[in-house]
Design a protein around this motif. Structure first.
Motif, PDB file in Angstrom:
ATOM      1  N   GLY B  46       0.829  -1.204   0.000  1.00  0.00           N
ATOM      2  CA  GLY B  46       0.000   0.000   0.000  1.00  0.00           C
ATOM      3  C   GLY B  46       0.865   1.257   0.000  1.00  0.00           C
ATOM      4  O   GLY B  46       0.630   2.201  -0.764  1.00  0.00           O
ATOM      5  N   GLN B  47       1.884   1.263   0.841  1.00  0.00           N
ATOM      6  CA  GLN B  47       2.785   2.422   0.933  1.00  0.00           C
ATOM      7  C   GLN B  47       3.604   2.589  -0.352  1.00  0.00           C
ATOM      8  O   GLN B  47       3.770   3.700  -0.856  1.00  0.00           O
ATOM      9  CB  GLN B  47       3.734   2.266   2.126  1.00  0.00           C
ATOM     10  CG  GLN B  47       3.047   2.381   3.473  1.00  0.00           C
ATOM     11  CD  GLN B  47       2.513   3.777   3.739  1.00  0.00           C
ATOM     12  OE1 GLN B  47       3.014   4.758   3.192  1.00  0.00           O
ATOM     13  NE2 GLN B  47       1.488   3.876   4.575  1.00  0.00           N
ATOM     14  N   ALA B  48       4.125   1.476  -0.857  1.00  0.00           N
ATOM     15  CA  ALA B  48       4.961   1.562  -2.063  1.00  0.00           C
ATOM     16  C   ALA B  48       4.136   2.033  -3.258  1.00  0.00           C
ATOM     17  O   ALA B  48       4.607   2.829  -4.082  1.00  0.00           O
ATOM     18  CB  ALA B  48       5.586   0.192  -2.366  1.00  0.00           C
ATOM     19  N   ASN B  49       2.897   1.573  -3.322  1.00  0.00           N
ATOM     20  CA  ASN B  49       2.048   1.961  -4.451  1.00  0.00           C
ATOM     21  C   ASN B  49       1.562   3.397  -4.350  1.00  0.00           C
ATOM     22  O   ASN B  49       1.123   3.980  -5.339  1.00  0.00           O
ATOM     23  CB  ASN B  49       0.858   1.005  -4.569  1.00  0.00           C
ATOM     24  CG  ASN B  49       1.289  -0.372  -5.033  1.00  0.00           C
ATOM     25  OD1 ASN B  49       2.292  -0.504  -5.743  1.00  0.00           O
ATOM     26  ND2 ASN B  49       0.578  -1.399  -4.614  1.00  0.00           N
ATOM     27  N   ALA B  50       1.638   3.958  -3.152  1.00  0.00           N
ATOM     28  CA  ALA B  50       1.180   5.343  -2.962  1.00  0.00           C
ATOM     29  C   ALA B  50       2.244   6.354  -3.399  1.00  0.00           C
ATOM     30  O   ALA B  50       1.994   7.549  -3.445  1.00  0.00           O
ATOM     31  CB  ALA B  50       0.799   5.564  -1.503  1.00  0.00           C
ATOM     32  N   ILE B  51       3.421   5.873  -3.683  1.00  0.00           N
ATOM     33  CA  ILE B  51       4.508   6.783  -4.091  1.00  0.00           C
ATOM     34  C   ILE B  51       4.837   6.525  -5.560  1.00  0.00           C
ATOM     35  O   ILE B  51       5.437   5.500  -5.899  1.00  0.00           O
ATOM     36  CB  ILE B  51       5.754   6.563  -3.213  1.00  0.00           C
ATOM     37  CG1 ILE B  51       5.423   6.972  -1.787  1.00  0.00           C
ATOM     38  CG2 ILE B  51       6.946   7.347  -3.732  1.00  0.00           C
ATOM     39  CD1 ILE B  51       6.579   6.880  -0.839  1.00  0.00           C
ATOM     40  N   PRO B  52       4.467   7.447  -6.431  1.00  0.00           N
ATOM     41  CA  PRO B  52       4.657   7.198  -7.869  1.00  0.00           C
ATOM     42  C   PRO B  52       6.116   6.903  -8.225  1.00  0.00           C
ATOM     43  O   PRO B  52       6.385   6.100  -9.117  1.00  0.00           O
ATOM     44  CB  PRO B  52       4.199   8.502  -8.526  1.00  0.00           C
ATOM     45  CG  PRO B  52       3.349   9.182  -7.511  1.00  0.00           C
ATOM     46  CD  PRO B  52       3.836   8.739  -6.166  1.00  0.00           C
ATOM     47  N   GLU B  53       7.038   7.522  -7.507  1.00  0.00           N
ATOM     48  CA  GLU B  53       8.445   7.352  -7.874  1.00  0.00           C
ATOM     49  C   GLU B  53       9.124   6.212  -7.092  1.00  0.00           C
ATOM     50  O   GLU B  53      10.344   6.163  -6.995  1.00  0.00           O
ATOM     51  CB  GLU B  53       9.203   8.672  -7.681  1.00  0.00           C
ATOM     52  CG  GLU B  53       9.369   9.162  -6.244  1.00  0.00           C
ATOM     53  CD  GLU B  53       8.195   9.963  -5.719  1.00  0.00           C
ATOM     54  OE1 GLU B  53       7.064   9.779  -6.232  1.00  0.00           O
ATOM     55  OE2 GLU B  53       8.366  10.768  -4.781  1.00  0.00           O
TER      56      GLU B  53
END
Lengths: 250, 473
Positions: B46-53
């Motif tokens: 969830g966290q990784a997918n929330a950061i586009p970069e």
């Protein structure tokens, strides 16, 4: 298009119907398919066990058998992964390099090379859970692995969507390893079996009647687990569905 | 490499299979362990997918680490210079023994009898606690999970959540036996409060505090620690004497690089955007003392290993453990070393190949670890390579070695291979169930065997296609 068919050792021994479906499907799609008669194995069991040097002769035989073809196609992602990424016990001359680069897993061959999307002869009126084996998923790039933050894609789903009547159901952990892992399934039996149990329970919980995969080895393991747990799951290779096998009717 | 591989500590080889079998037999524990860690993995997604970069950050983090490791000596010296200028005393320890000796000397010369410690895997690696305790120094872990493990006399089983294999009821038992809480109360808040009340006095009376280091910044000479409980702040700031134990691979060049790692560390580890406390230790407070110990303990030897030096990029987030389907089902103790899971499988053999020869085989090579790794360590590829080395060095059973030699010969000879497949299928078809499902057949213990077909593909092809082709000719 002239294509050499590679039928890995365990498919040859235990699942000849997968080899037949692959052969017939490629022919339906207009390929001239040659089955080099002296083939055995890609060398993966030895390489995977750390005994890479014992794989040398089998790998050399593989290179000899498949040196003369534009494409080598196999219905087994993990074997293709070995050929492409780990066939390193033999000398890396131009022939070896060519064979390694021209070896394709069936789904990627259909998807990327033949670029076929429709299978008008195919109908599979069942609830199906897709199992992407780890080698095809993370090494051959069949689909987006759930760990990566990249755009979504799935080659096997692109193909299965061209089959009439199929209903795809999603387990909670779509790409968790099932625990087969080659010799791991024997040497690490307790963990392997537990992973397999969890996997088939997950698919069963999602309502799957069939589990389909491009890797028969994972299915062999999962089938063994499901039967021991008395789960009413059935297992089928993607080549069989795409070739028109309709499964068992209720 | 030979120096490391040749090192023998005289301990028994880790039997990963045996310990995992025991762990798996305990349904409540394995089910909880798997579910808890999978939850962390899901939160991380969830966290990784929330950061586009996110994927760019991974590339950047990996690049910074590789750059630093290829210029390590320079950055270490820069770190030492700047730390010294900040008033810190810098020590160098080539191995665990030297590290422990230095710590003891610092404490003994100042008559310190109690050390509070915030989690550090490096001090575990050095086996520091028993060393100091044998010399009359009380060492108190202040991280909740680490303290649970200390009180239960067990090593941490996970590098971020050290007691993740325990149920709350297990903790209630441990605390009842050691710090006197109510055995029948397994409420996590009650237990955490019990531990807090037990630990507070130690912070107040300790003569010294110690922390590990998540990052050490060459440009500023500072040490950065990340905790959720604030225990590094207490350990580092309450006592008058502060010691940081720093693995030499923890160096990063500049403060501006820290943000890259801070953004990834807690997201990868626990699926939270950041840890509660990101603490910077710069220099001693008025009247106090600060000591940094830069520890090698096999790291420079690992740095010289062509295939394995990338493991030094590790920032100890534990994401590879959370995602590992084998670790989740076998538990941390099955790895028998300070580092468990996939990262343990590639680091531990560099300390002692004989003891940890089973670990590279405790993997399905599924590659999920490589994909979650925030610094892009090719973990599963290193596991594959370690397998080849384990076999080369003879740390593999006679039976397996001979079986693979035989398989290699059969699979290289089409004629023998045909005889073998036909024979196997016939044998499988003809044998009674009780013979097939025997204790020596690992496959059949918990799985059904595939049913042998009437003919192999090869036989089918010969009968249906080759015959046809010949007819047509």
């Amino acid at each position: 298009m002239r294509v050499a068919l590679f039928v890995p050792c365990f498919i040859d021994s235990f699942f000849p119907e997968v080899g037949v479906a692959t052969l017939e499907l490629l022919e339906r799609l207009g390929c001239e398919v040659v089955y080099p008669f002296d083939q055995t194995c890609c060398g993966q069991p030895m390489g995977n066990s750390g005994c890479e040097t014992d794989a040398r002769a089998a790998e050399a035989l593989f290179v000899r058998n498949f040196a003369d073809y534009d494409y080598v196609v196999s219905p087994s992602g993990s074997c293709v992964h070995h050929v492409r990424d780990h066939l390193t016990a033999v000398e890396q001359d131009s022939t070896t390099r060519k064979v390694r680069a021209s070896t394709y897993e069936l789904v990627e061959f259909l998807h990327d090379i033949l670029q076929v999307r429709q299978f008008p002869w195919a109908e599979f009126p069942h609830k199906v859970g897709l199992h992407n084996s780890c080698g095809t998923l993370r090494r051959l790039g069949h689909a987006k692995p759930s760990e990566l933050n990249v755009p979504d894609w799935s080659k096997p789903l692109d193909l299965l969507r061209g089959v009439k009547g199929i209903e795809l159901v999603m387990p909670q952990r779509p790409d968790e390893c099932c625990g087969f892992g080659g010799t791991f399934c024997v040497t690490e039996e307790p963990v392997s079996a537990r992973m397999g149990y969890d996997k088939v329970r997950d698919h069963s919980g999602a309502g799957a009647e069939y589990i389909v995969s491009a890797d028969m080895s994972c299915l062999m393991h999962q089938k063994g687990c499901a039967e021991r747990l008395s789960l009413p799951l059935k297992f089928i290779h993607i080549a069989q569905i795409l070739n028109g096998d309709q499964g068992e009717m209720a | 490499m030979s120096a490391v591989l040749g090192k023998k500590v005289g301990k028994k080889s880790v039997d990963h299979v045996k310990i995992s079998r025991e762990f798996i037999a305990d349904e409540p524990h394995i089910a909880f362990h798997d579910k808890r860690l999978w939850t962390l993995r899901t939160l991380r997604d969830g966290q990784a997918n929330a950061i586009p970069e996110w994927e760019e950050l991974r590339v950047l983090a990996s690049g910074i680490k590789e750059h630093t490791l290829t210029h390590l000596a320079d950055y270490l010296e820069e770190f030492e210079r700047n730390a010294t200028a900040n008033g810190v005393t810098v020590h160098w320890a080539k191995d665990a023994a030297e590290h422990n000796r230095i710590v003891h000397e610092i404490l003994a010369t100042r008559n310190v009898d109690t050390l509070v410690k915030s989690k550090s895997m490096l001090t575990e690696e050095c086996d520091m606690r028993p060393y100091l305790e044998a010399r009359g120094i009380t060492v108190v872990e202040t991280d909740l999970g680490e303290r649970i493990q200390q009180l239960d006399d067990e090593p941490p089983t996970h590098i971020v959540v050290p007691a993740v294999h325990k149920l709350a009821t297990d903790v209630a038992e441990v605390f009842a036996d050691t710090i006197g809480t109510d055995r029948n109360n397994a409420d996590p808040h009650y237990l955490a409060e019990g531990m807090r009340q037990d630990t507070r006095p130690y912070f107040l009376k300790a003569g010294a505090g110690m922390t590990g280091a998540n990052f050490a910044i060459a440009e500023t000479g500072t040490v950065v620690t990340c905790t959720n409980e604030g225990n590094a702040d207490l350990s580092g700031n309450v006592p008058p004497l502060y010691i940081a134990s720093i693995g030499i691979e923890k160096i990063i060049p500049k403060m501006e690089h820290l943000g890259v790692f801070i953004r990834m560390l807690s997201r990868s580890a626990l699926g939270s955007p950041i840890t509660q406390y990101t603490s910077h230790f710069r220099g001693p407070r008025d009247g106090g003392e600060s000591h940094y110990i830069l520890v090698d303990n096999g790291r420079s030897e690992r740095l010289a290993m062509d295939d394995f030096w990338y493991s030094l990029k590790c920032i100890r987030c534990g994401a590879c453990m959370n995602t590992c389907p084998v670790y989740r089902r076998s538990g941390g103790l099955s790895y028998g070393g300070v580092y468990a899971g996939p990262i343990g499988a590639i680091i531990n053999p560099t300390f002692d190949l004989k003891k940890y020869s089973a670990l590279p085989f405790a993997s399905t090579l599924n590659g999920s670890c490589t994909n979650v790794c925030p610094v892009k360590i090719n973990i599963h590829e290193q596991i594959y390579k370690w397998r080849q080395i384990v076999v080369e060095q003879g740390e593999v059973s006679f039976v397996k070695k001979e079986a693979m030699k035989m398989a290699g010969k059969v699979l290289a000879d089409p004629k023998r291979y045909r005889q073998w497949t036909a024979g196997t299928n016939k044998a499988l078809a003809g044998l009674p169930r009780s013979f097939l499902y025997n204790p020596f057949n690992a496959w059949g213990k918990q799985r059904e065997l595939p049913e042998p077909p009437k003919q192999t593909f090869h036989q089918w092809y010969a009968a249906n296609r080759q015959a046809k082709e010949e007819d047509e000719q």
